[in-house]
Design an enzyme around this catalytic site. Structure first.
Site, mmCIF file in Angstrom:
data_model
loop_
_atom_site.group_PDB
_atom_site.id
_atom_site.type_symbol
_atom_site.label_atom_id
_atom_site.label_comp_id
_atom_site.label_asym_id
_atom_site.label_seq_id
_atom_site.Cartn_x
_atom_site.Cartn_y
_atom_site.Cartn_z
ATOM 1 N N ASN A 95 56.973 19.107 37.042
ATOM 2 C CA ASN A 95 55.936 20.133 36.945
ATOM 3 C C ASN A 95 55.931 20.853 35.598
ATOM 4 O OD1 ASN A 95 58.198 21.722 37.221
ATOM 5 N ND2 ASN A 95 57.466 22.878 38.982
ATOM 6 N N CYS A 96 56.633 20.319 34.615
ATOM 7 C CA CYS A 96 56.672 20.888 33.264
ATOM 8 C C CYS A 96 55.470 20.371 32.471
ATOM 9 C CB CYS A 96 57.981 20.485 32.579
ATOM 10 S SG CYS A 96 58.064 20.865 30.825
ATOM 11 N N ASP A 97 54.674 21.277 31.930
ATOM 12 C CA ASP A 97 53.481 20.880 31.166
ATOM 13 C C ASP A 97 53.830 20.025 29.956
ATOM 14 O OD1 ASP A 97 51.727 22.144 32.890
ATOM 15 O OD2 ASP A 97 51.686 23.999 31.726
#
Length: 114
Positions: free
Chosen positions: A9-11
């Protein structure tokens, strides 16, 4: 083999994955939240990229450490980072001859001559 390590979920990890895919580069994705990282792997990254490159001092995990805990991390970084993966700057791109922490289109393009 090209491997990309990070958090799903890290951009920034998403950007790196999209860049590699759009450049047609085959890679293996390893999500830190689903699969732990071995101390030996982190030690290899540290040997190649160095502590200042790999340690994410901007992370919430680092900021929440006491001075004594920070000293312990820098004294034994491989084991500390393997136990607390949020201390690792992400994503980590590993090829047979390079380790890049963080994402930069320019660095990726230079590495892959894209």
């Amino acid at each position: 083999m090209i491997r990309l390590y990070g958090i799903g979920n890290c951009d920034t990890c998403r950007k790196a994955r999209r860049w590699l895919s759009s450049a047609g580069i085959d890679f293996e994705w390893q999500d830190f939240d689903r699969h732990s990282v071995e101390v030996e792997t982190v030690a290899r990254w540290l040997d190649t990229a160095g502590l200042e490159t790999l340690l994410n001092k901007q992370s919430k995990a680092w900021r929440e450490l006491t001075d004594d805990q920070r000293a312990a991390v820098t004294a034994s970084p491989a084991s500390a980072m393997a136990q607390q993966v949020r201390l690792i700057k992400r994503p980590v791109l590993e090829t047979s001859n390079a380790v890049i922490a963080g994402f930069s289109t320019a660095r990726y393009a230079a590495l892959f001559d894209a």
